[in-house]
Design a protein around this motif. Sequence first.
Motif, PDB file in Angstrom:
ATOM      1  N   PHE A  13      34.174  37.385  42.332  1.00 63.53           N
ATOM      2  CA  PHE A  13      34.050  38.447  43.226  1.00 63.53           C
ATOM      3  C   PHE A  13      34.696  39.489  42.584  1.00 63.53           C
ATOM      4  N   ARG A  14      34.365  40.671  42.985  1.00 61.22           N
ATOM      5  CA  ARG A  14      34.991  41.897  42.660  1.00 61.22           C
ATOM      6  C   ARG A  14      34.843  43.034  43.690  1.00 61.22           C
ATOM      7  N   PHE A  15      35.912  43.960  43.597  1.00 59.89           N
ATOM      8  CA  PHE A  15      35.816  44.938  44.459  1.00 59.89           C
ATOM      9  C   PHE A  15      34.995  46.083  44.042  1.00 59.89           C
ATOM     10  N   ARG A  16      34.158  46.512  45.392  1.00 58.18           N
ATOM     11  CA  ARG A  16      33.295  47.647  45.219  1.00 58.18           C
ATOM     12  C   ARG A  16      33.813  48.783  44.462  1.00 58.18           C
ATOM     13  N   GLN A  20      33.952  44.959  37.015  1.00 54.44           N
ATOM     14  CA  GLN A  20      34.547  43.557  36.415  1.00 54.44           C
ATOM     15  C   GLN A  20      35.379  42.827  37.680  1.00 54.44           C
ATOM     16  N   ASP A  21      35.006  41.781  37.622  1.00 49.83           N
ATOM     17  CA  ASP A  21      35.431  40.409  38.312  1.00 49.83           C
ATOM     18  C   ASP A  21      36.858  40.457  38.652  1.00 49.83           C
ATOM     19  N   VAL A  22      37.642  40.506  40.040  1.00 50.51           N
ATOM     20  CA  VAL A  22      38.661  40.380  39.936  1.00 50.51           C
ATOM     21  C   VAL A  22      39.363  38.839  39.967  1.00 50.51           C
ATOM     22  N   VAL A  23      38.283  38.002  40.450  1.00 50.47           N
ATOM     23  CA  VAL A  23      38.582  36.720  40.194  1.00 50.47           C
ATOM     24  C   VAL A  23      37.266  36.110  39.453  1.00 50.47           C
ATOM     25  N   GLN A  24      37.283  35.302  38.471  1.00 47.06           N
ATOM     26  CA  GLN A  24      36.184  35.079  37.837  1.00 47.06           C
ATOM     27  C   GLN A  24      35.850  33.560  37.745  1.00 47.06           C
ATOM     28  N   LEU A  57      38.828  38.839  53.553  1.00 43.62           N
ATOM     29  CA  LEU A  57      38.468  39.995  52.656  1.00 43.62           C
ATOM     30  C   LEU A  57      37.423  40.719  53.455  1.00 43.62           C
ATOM     31  N   PRO A  58      37.470  42.221  53.403  1.00 44.31           N
ATOM     32  CA  PRO A  58      36.646  42.835  54.234  1.00 44.31           C
ATOM     33  C   PRO A  58      35.199  42.993  53.612  1.00 44.31           C
ATOM     34  N   SER A  59      34.252  42.619  54.159  1.00 41.75           N
ATOM     35  CA  SER A  59      32.966  42.527  53.645  1.00 41.75           C
ATOM     36  C   SER A  59      32.518  43.598  53.042  1.00 41.75           C
ATOM     37  N   ASP A  60      32.945  44.807  53.548  1.00 40.42           N
ATOM     38  CA  ASP A  60      32.454  46.232  52.881  1.00 40.42           C
ATOM     39  C   ASP A  60      33.081  46.585  51.583  1.00 40.42           C
ATOM     40  N   ALA A  61      34.308  45.861  51.206  1.00 38.81           N
ATOM     41  CA  ALA A  61      34.930  45.974  50.203  1.00 38.81           C
ATOM     42  C   ALA A  61      34.817  45.087  48.996  1.00 38.81           C
ATOM     43  N   VAL A  62      34.167  43.994  49.104  1.00 43.50           N
ATOM     44  CA  VAL A  62      34.054  42.809  48.211  1.00 43.50           C
ATOM     45  C   VAL A  62      32.554  42.516  47.822  1.00 43.50           C
ATOM     46  N   GLY A  77      28.373  28.647  51.243  1.00 46.36           N
ATOM     47  CA  GLY A  77      28.667  29.488  50.259  1.00 46.36           C
ATOM     48  C   GLY A  77      29.923  30.445  50.732  1.00 46.36           C
ATOM     49  N   ILE A  78      30.472  30.820  49.726  1.00 45.49           N
ATOM     50  CA  ILE A  78      31.727  31.841  50.164  1.00 45.49           C
ATOM     51  C   ILE A  78      31.426  32.845  50.901  1.00 45.49           C
ATOM     52  N   GLU A  79      30.006  33.383  50.968  1.00 52.99           N
ATOM     53  CA  GLU A  79      29.768  34.664  51.605  1.00 52.99           C
ATOM     54  C   GLU A  79      29.397  34.203  52.995  1.00 52.99           C
ATOM     55  N   ASP A  80      29.648  32.872  53.574  1.00 53.16           N
ATOM     56  CA  ASP A  80      29.209  32.638  54.786  1.00 53.16           C
ATOM     57  C   ASP A  80      30.519  32.859  55.941  1.00 53.16           C
ATOM     58  N   ALA A  81      30.632  34.046  56.391  1.00 51.35           N
ATOM     59  CA  ALA A  81      31.691  34.326  57.190  1.00 51.35           C
ATOM     60  C   ALA A  81      31.661  33.725  58.611  1.00 51.35           C
TER      61      ALA A  81
END
Length: 329
Positions: A13-16, A20-24, A57-62, A77-81
Amino acid sequence: MTTPLLAVEDLSFRFRGHDQDVVQNLSFALGRNETLCIVGESGCGKSVTALALMGLLPSDAVRFGGGRVTFDGDSYGIEDAGRIASMRGDRMAMIFQEPMTSLNPAFRIGDQIAEAVERHRRCGTEAARARALEMLRRVGIPAPEQRLDEYPHQLSGGMRQRVMIAMALANDPEVLIADEPTTALDVTVQAQILDLIAELQTETGMGTIMITHDLGVVAEIATNVAVMYAGQVVEYGSVQAIFDDPQHPYTIGLMSSVPSLTGPHRRLSTVPGTVPSIGQMPPGCRFSSRCPFAAPICAERPPLAPIGGADHQVACHFAPLETMQERRA
């Protein structure tokens, strides 16, 4: 091989606003009654990985670029809040790094612990308060009946950390994530907290992810170790394999910087430079800008590949380092 309790596969994932990914491509597995220690310098992505797993992690920032989690055979999935929120504080819990900023200063200790119990156990206020009192006793808080109605500022740092542990363990989680739970505590309290986590882990079979930079703690409690650098796992394996035969230059640098209590006095080694910021990651191997062995081939990212056995993996073009000169030739 037993089925892991928790498995993370290819998390990125990366920050908006960043390209580049902050974690890869992060992957690891955690078994019941095991402790995975994630180590690395500040800024390597350890804490943000924990927040991602907890859905904090805030959804609007990642922006997630991929990643699946398998928890006790259930894959999502990691997006499944929604799925993560249903488990957070129940099946999966977290001890945060600084309890004074993690505890709400406006609410009593007992109310903060009871809140998680009421939410997930669907019980009344009286039963939740009784559970909060039980947990304070369990983590060794002195005079728990009195502390139950006190505010965070009335407790010492060690007691606040025990409150955080009580809150995290109130619903008997299957996975505990501890983000540097002993930072800024004296060595006596640190030992007590680590012993407490180990004791509760043995009692319940809980799997623990410990985020730390203290290699002494890692050597004492870890089952497996993941060494992170700039958002990537550069070395992964059993604690014995990592400590007996470190193979990544970054891992060797971390271990060389630890002072020894025996032997002749010597100047500590250091890893030159600092962790690059998100927008300044070098191509290929992200450690290449600080690595004493860097070569043109390091512009290509090395895969995390097995070395010397199934319980040891390293991401370095020159591993095993014992044959580095031959490989360069």
